[in-house]
Enzyme design. Structure first.
Site, PDB file in Angstrom:
ATOM      1  N   PHE B 113     -32.691  14.463 -23.343  1.00 35.57           N
ATOM      2  CA  PHE B 113     -31.836  13.475 -23.998  1.00 35.57           C
ATOM      3  C   PHE B 113     -30.435  13.507 -23.378  1.00 35.57           C
ATOM      4  O   PHE B 113     -29.836  14.558 -23.230  1.00 35.57           O
ATOM      5  CB  PHE B 113     -31.750  13.768 -25.501  1.00 35.57           C
ATOM      6  CG  PHE B 113     -30.825  12.839 -26.225  1.00 35.57           C
ATOM      7  CD1 PHE B 113     -31.131  11.482 -26.313  1.00 35.57           C
ATOM      8  CD2 PHE B 113     -29.652  13.289 -26.782  1.00 35.57           C
ATOM      9  CE1 PHE B 113     -30.270  10.606 -26.957  1.00 35.57           C
ATOM     10  CE2 PHE B 113     -28.782  12.418 -27.436  1.00 35.57           C
ATOM     11  CZ  PHE B 113     -29.097  11.074 -27.520  1.00 35.57           C
ATOM     12  N   LYS B 163     -24.570  22.531 -20.816  1.00 33.98           N
ATOM     13  CA  LYS B 163     -24.112  22.976 -22.133  1.00 33.98           C
ATOM     14  C   LYS B 163     -24.216  24.498 -22.295  1.00 33.98           C
ATOM     15  O   LYS B 163     -23.352  25.132 -22.895  1.00 33.98           O
ATOM     16  CB  LYS B 163     -24.916  22.280 -23.234  1.00 33.98           C
ATOM     17  CG  LYS B 163     -24.347  22.552 -24.615  1.00 33.98           C
ATOM     18  CD  LYS B 163     -24.973  21.694 -25.689  1.00 33.98           C
ATOM     19  CE  LYS B 163     -24.246  21.937 -27.020  1.00 33.98           C
ATOM     20  NZ  LYS B 163     -24.827  21.156 -28.112  1.00 33.98           N
ATOM     21  N   MET B 481      -9.547 -16.058  -9.804  1.00 30.98           N
ATOM     22  CA  MET B 481      -9.785 -15.832  -8.379  1.00 30.98           C
ATOM     23  C   MET B 481     -11.170 -16.336  -7.976  1.00 30.98           C
ATOM     24  O   MET B 481     -11.349 -16.912  -6.901  1.00 30.98           O
ATOM     25  CB  MET B 481      -9.633 -14.341  -8.048  1.00 30.98           C
ATOM     26  CG  MET B 481      -9.594 -14.040  -6.565  1.00 30.98           C
ATOM     27  SD  MET B 481      -8.282 -14.931  -5.695  1.00 30.98           S
ATOM     28  CE  MET B 481      -6.938 -13.759  -5.793  1.00 30.98           C
TER      29      MET B 481
END
Lengths: 163, 573
Positions: B113, B163, B481
């Site tokens: 995850f 971690k 632009m």
């Protein structure tokens, strides 16, 4: 023009990916690449063959030098040098052709390192040109599989690439 | 010896590095670090609303102060959101250290995850990156990261921190190194004396010289030396978009900036010059136009700290690898010693030629009779009201070019823009980063309604930390632009360049607790700006409606030389 660049690289995880990434990122050509640790285990030595105009080669060496993990490099093609590549090649060797293959291997000073009734596996060492010439001489129709290590190079004479 | 966890080491190392602010956003992988952060007061953390903004804040702080900015983000989306800001800093050689969380080392490679290979993702847009393999490496890697980021040609450095390298209960000896030495990294500390001597001889024999001051002059803190050199020789100067302020714009030697939207006189003078001294400029495509047609009669002296910038696009005749400052100091010393002077007659002829070129366009633009404001007017008014002394943090697009053309910078580090990457959304967080560090200075974000919407969520951060920047939004209700290019190259088919359903910026600003002022006429302009700057403690958003049909000129004709320009919609050189 073809160039052989030898690089001393910190032997760290990810260092090789920076070199490879640099070539694709900056649209440089890469023909062969070999890498292995040196006698100093903190260093890897990498040989890359590439081609391009003088300006492109200058950029390649400068950009390689800019990589933090590149310790030193040399363009071997700027001086006298030796280049070698090893090839393992599996060849069809049956009938009357079997002898012909053997003779060609001898002429090129290759070694037959494995044999079956229909196949010779040959080891051949030389510069890229010699290996290409061998395949030509054998005839592509008889080649079952090839594996080449890519070029390794070293300068002739007193010149040494070390820290 | 003190025993600290990896998380504590991260924070302690930043303290020992004398870091005052970090910008970031917490998440699973960096929670240990955030917990260590909460238990100290020395380092202040600015919680942004999107990680991209954190990187731009750190980047702009670095641009204004010359010191590296620091970012802390979590793994996966936190890290990938930071990538645009890292790439922005990389392209403009801005020192920055980005600490990224990573999933625990035991899960790396398992598609865990919020796992992203940040080493791989960031590799092409960093000066270097490190992955932490053991907690005890953290202080050394952080020290190295700051050293690499801010030495040589500066750039961003990423540290990927799994971690489990920051687990609070795993303590190791802490030692912050005094210095760093790396066998594979030793940036040049001075230029080659022989080359410098050659350069000075070439400079003295030039008849039509030009000096280009680039971003490296500012990054290398060499503006004073560059200015002294130009004044000693009385040679004309152009500063690139990244070099604005590197030489004072109010000095008569200054010709404006070169390149795509540079001045007629700077581009034409470069094209006709016989010698170009480039100080920390990299001859990028927006400056050179077609490289094979670039300045055909000019010899080039190229000073750059990065050897790979020299002769990359334009071959240098005298390459000098070294820091701009020390090289210029050596040049000035040689000039002081020599009896030789430049050919006065040739130089005076050159100057009278340049003065003629100055008359040709001179930054003119036409005012509207229908009352619609011109963007150029707005920037000129901004310059007037801020007395030319503000930090101007620009977004990307037409407004950026107008700001660069019409705001005259006399000091370095005042013009803050994404020159290389051209990152829309840069300006607002950049202004926030500068304002935090220079609370007494006027800090302005010049933006457009397109760019601004790419990071407008930072309104919220400004409320939280009371960051009273002024936002000058040149609202032309289109991507100006893009629209200009469509007008010029695509028969005015405005494919997706019209921004339908713009928000009510007044209400939007109000919703975040800031003040908005809408400006639609010339009469309202100066009073609105004065009101905004009088409100010292408030963020003010100026929604300034401008002429949507305006184009930026001059503009180099594509694939041509430096002297080939459009000077208006109808006039070409």
């Amino acid at each position: 023009m073809r160039h052989i660049i030898a690089v001393l690289l910190e032997n760290e995880a990810g260092a090789l990916s920076r070199v490879v990434g640099l070539f694709s990122q900056r649209n440089f050509n890469i023909e062969t690449l070999t890498v292995a640790p040196t006698e100093d285990p903190t260093l890897s030595r990498l040989t890359v063959t590439t081609s391009g105009s003088d300006r492109v080669i200058e950029q390649i060496t400068k950009q390689l030098n800019k990589l933090i993990e590149v310790v030193k490099l040399v363009d071997l093609t700027e001086g006298e040098h030796i280049e070698r590549e090893m090839m393992l090649i599996k060849l069809k060797a049956t009938g009357q052709h079997r002898d012909e293959v053997k003779r060609t291997v001898d002429i090129f000073r290759g070694q037959i390192v494995d044999v079956t009734s229909s196949i010779y596996t040959v080891q051949l060492i030389g510069d890229q040109g010699k290996l290409d010439a061998f395949i030509n001489a054998i005839g592509e129709a008889y080649v079952l599989e090839t594996v080449r290590t890519g070029v390794s190079g070293i300068a002739r004479g007193d010149k040494v690439l070390s820290l | 010896m003190e025993m600290l966890s990896g998380a504590e080491m991260v924070i302690r190392s930043l303290q020992d590095q004398k870091i005052e602010y970090i910008y970031g956003y917490p998440g699973g992988s960096v929670l240990h670090i955030y917990d260590a952060l909460a238990q100290q007061e020395q380092i202040k953390h600015i919680l942004v609303r999107h990680e991209q903004a954190a990187t731009h804040m750190a980047d702009a702080y670095a641009r204004a102060s010359g010191k590296p900015g620091v970012v802390l983000v979590t793994s996966g989306p936190g890290a990938t959101n930071a990538v645009t800001g890292i790439a922005t800093a990389f392209m403009d050689s801005i020192p920055m250290v980005v600490l990224c969380g990573q999933v625990p080392s035991t899960l790396i490679g398992e598609d865990a995850f919020q796992e992203t290979d940040m080493m791989g993702v960031s590799r092409p847009v960093v000066k270097h990156n490190f992955a932490v393999k053991h907690p005890s490496e953290i202080p050394g890697l952080i020290k190295k990261a700051f050293y690499i980021a801010s030495s040589g040609r500066p750039g961003p450095v990423v540290i990927d921190i799994p971690k489990d390298m920051t687990t609070p209960t795993d303590k190791f000896e802490y030692h912050y190194p005094e210095s760093v030495s790396m066998r594979s990294y030793s940036p040049a500390t001075r230029g080659h004396s022989g080359q410098i001597k050659k350069a000075v001889e070439l400079l003295l024999s030039a008849r039509r010289p030009m000096i280009i001051v680039g971003g490296g002059t500012i990054g290398g803190r060499a503006s004073a030396e560059a200015t002294e050199l130009a004044r000693t020789l009385n040679y004309p100067v152009t500063t690139t978009l990244m070099g604005l302020g590197g030489f004072p714009a109010s000095d008569p030697l200054w010709l404006g900036w070169p390149g795509m939207h540079g001045t007629y006189e700077a581009n034409t003078a470069l094209h006709n010059s016989d010698l170009i001294l480039s100080i920390g400029a990299r001859f990028d495509d927006r400056v050179t136009n077609a490289t094979e047609k670039f300045c055909p009669t000019a010899k080039i002296i190229h000073i750059d700290i990065d050897p790979s910038s020299i002769s990359k696009t334009i071959a240098a005749d005298v390459p000098i690898v070294g820091p701009a400052k020390s090289v210029l100091i050596e040049m000035l010393a040689l000039l002081a010693k020599t009896d030789r002077v430049p050919d006065a007659e040739a130089l005076s002829e050159w100057w009278s030629q340049i003065d003629q070129w100055r008359q040709r366009h001179g930054g003119r633009y036409e005012l509207n009779d229908n009352g619609l404001l011109k963007p150029q007017q707005v920037i000129e008014a901004l310059y007037k009201v801020t007395k030319g002394d503000a930090y101007i943090c620009s977004d990307v697009g037409q407004h950026q070019m107008f700001a660069a053309q019409y705001y005259k910078f006399d000091k370095p580090n005042r013009w803050i823009n994404s020159g290389g990457l051209g990152t829309m959304g840069f300006g607002f967080p950049a202004a926030m980063g500068v304002k935090l560090h220079y609370p007494d200075a006027e800090v302005v974000c010049v933006t457009g309604e397109g760019s601004f919407q790419m990071n407008l969520q930072e309104f919220s951060t400004c409320s939280q930390y009371d960051i009273p920047v002024k936002i000058v939004c040149l609202n032309n209700q289109s991507l100006g632009m893009v629209r200009q290019w469509q007008d010029m190259n695509y028969d005015s088919r405005h494919s997706q360049s019209y921004v339908k359903s713009l928000p009510d910026f007044h209400k939007l600003t109000d919703a975040y607790g800031h003040k908005a002022i809408t400006v639609k006429t010339e009469a309202e302009l100066i009073p609105a700006l004065e009101e905004a700057f009088a409100l010292k403690d408030e963020l003010v958003f100026l929604d300034i409606h401008i002429d949507p049909t305006e184009h930026v000129y001059p503009m180099l004709v594509p694939k041509a030389s430096m002297r080939d320009m459009w000077l208006s919609k109808t006039e070409r050189t």
